[in-house]
Design an enzyme around this catalytic site. Structure first.
Site, short mmCIF file in Angstrom:
data_model
loop_
_atom_site.label_atom_id
_atom_site.label_comp_id
_atom_site.label_asym_id
_atom_site.label_seq_id
_atom_site.Cartn_x
_atom_site.Cartn_y
_atom_site.Cartn_z
N CYS A 166 -63.63 -31.07 4.90
CA CYS A 166 -63.43 -30.33 4.64
C CYS A 166 -61.99 -29.20 6.08
CB CYS A 166 -64.17 -29.03 4.39
SG CYS A 166 -63.77 -28.04 3.99
N CYS A 345 -60.09 -27.26 -1.12
CA CYS A 345 -59.99 -26.27 0.43
C CYS A 345 -60.23 -25.01 -0.35
CB CYS A 345 -59.54 -26.85 1.05
SG CYS A 345 -60.17 -26.59 2.43
#
Length: 415
Positions: A166, A345
């Site tokens: 991430c 994201c």
């Protein structure tokens, strides 16, 4: 279940995290008769995308936690000893307690290694003196406690070199912290700094303008090519290696709070194996996720070498692709599905608003929703609702159960 020291199954999956459970569930939904084993020593399973929300005060830590035994598919065999080594030429995996597990098809998805010790002084500093990280289940609540209690001083947020899981998470923690400080009326008394090892705020340029609006709103100071190399928790001093052209220097920064993201690498037992690419991750074709040398081995999730963003959303899209390609390999056939590099994201820029970054290989935008509903390049309350309310049950009751909502495998050659 007790197993023999030598055992053969149709499919072995190394890793019982998001990627492993989802792939197992997708395979077993398609073929209930084959034998499948999941090798993973962990008793606990975590919804890791939720840890940013824990650090921002939106989720409780326990909301992100389940017991592994409750998630392993019913028809899968759970082998708990960790993998020690691979013997791909003989279609076998060796476990730490001496078992040899033979397979017809191997799927490798053990995740990524968080290398806390790569930063001098960090392991012993974590969890006290204002040193925290949302990359650990037990520390995310400490992040929120620090933010809630802070009224003045200096807050540092760090991002290590890529690849990391991430890529937006390091700055997401900064935005949510600033949002809380702004709400509490103390933001003007806090010096916020973001230290990024990279040269840009975010790797896909279309999302940068909206992110910069929040950087300016929160008066956060950006430091690019600035890598955290040491932490002295008791003195509350962080040391950064900073590049300015050819010049490299070490700079010490005092802090009252520091949110650290550790450097990340392929797990040691992957890096030292015959499956590894030069970068240490499992060497795969980026479209089919099949190993570049071994036709009966696949990899997905954070451990594979495909150049996609390492996110749970990527694993969710990859799992059905690997499932159908693994079943094809069982029949001696070529891969039938391909993966476009999709990753997502959700950038939590304030409490209640998210920039929903969705993109594939080469930074190509791959939005899931029409622009009139969600413009992913702009902050949106609907995107917050998606992350806050919709995605957790999609994870627990959809992805991990083999329900391929919006991620049906794309057939090679299809439009």
């Amino acid at each position: 279940m007790t197993i023999n020291s030598n055992r053969r199954v149709n499919i072995v999956i190394v890793g019982g995290g998001s990627a492993g459970i989802a792939t197992a569930a997708s395979i077993l939904k398609r073929n209930k008769t084959l034998s499948l084993a999941i090798i993973d020593p962990s008793e606990d399973h975590y919804y890791q995308p939720g840890w940013t929300m824990v650090g921002g005060g939106a989720f409780s830590a326990e909301f992100t936690h389940r017991k592994e035994k409750d998630l392993i598919p019913n028809r899968a065999l759970w082998i708990k000893p960790a993998v020690a080594s691979f013997d791909p030429d003989n279609n076998a995996v060796m476990t730490a307690d001496g078992q040899e597990i033979s397979y017809d098809v191997l799927i490798v998805c053990p995740g990524i290694k968080l290398d806390w010790a790569a930063i001098k002084g960090l392991p012993e500093a974590l969890g006290k003196n204002g040193v925290t990280s949302n990359y650990r289940f037990d520390l995310a609540p400490y992040t929120y406690r620090l933010v809630k209690d802070m009224t003045r001083g200096r807050a540092l947020f760090t991002q290590p070199p890529m690849p990391i899981k991430c890529a937006g998470a390091p700055q997401k923690s900064m935005y949510l912290s600033c949002s809380k400080w702004q709400k509490n009326g103390v933001l003007d008394d806090i010096d916020v700094q973001f230290h990024n090892s990279g040269a840009v705020l975010f790797g896909v340029s279309e999302y940068v303008p909206a992110l910069m609006e929040y950087v300016e709103l929160y008066n956060a100071h950006l430091n690019f090519e600035s890598t955290l190399v040491a932490v002295d928790g008791e003195a509350q001093i962080a040391t950064f290696e900073q590049r300015h052209g050819e010049d490299i220097r070490h700079v010490e920064e005092r802090f009252d709070m520091i949110h650290v993201v550790p450097p990340q690498t392929a797990p040691d037992f992957i890096r030292s194996s015959p499956l590894a690419a030069e970068n240490g991750f499992v060497d795969v074709d980026q479209a089919t996720l099949r190993h570049s040398k071994y036709a009966n081995i696949f990899s997905l999730g954070d451990a594979c070498s495909a150049p996609n963003a390492k996110t749970m959303a990527a694993a969710r899209k990859q799992a059905p692709v690997v499932a159908v390609n693994a079943l094809a390999a069982l029949e001696g056939k070529a891969p039938v599905a391909d993966y476009d590099g999709y990753g997502s994201c959700p950038l939590t820029v304030e409490r209640g608003k998210i920039i929903l970054a969705e993109f594939g290989y080469g930074g190509k935008l791959l939005p899931s929703f029409p622009n009139w509903l969600i413009d992913g390049t702009r902050p949106s309350r609907l995107s917050w609702l998606l992350k806050d309310t919709i995605l957790p049950p999609v994870y627990w009751h959809g992805m991990l159960k083999g329900r391929e909502w919006m991620v049906k495998p794309h057939r090679i050659g299809a439009e």
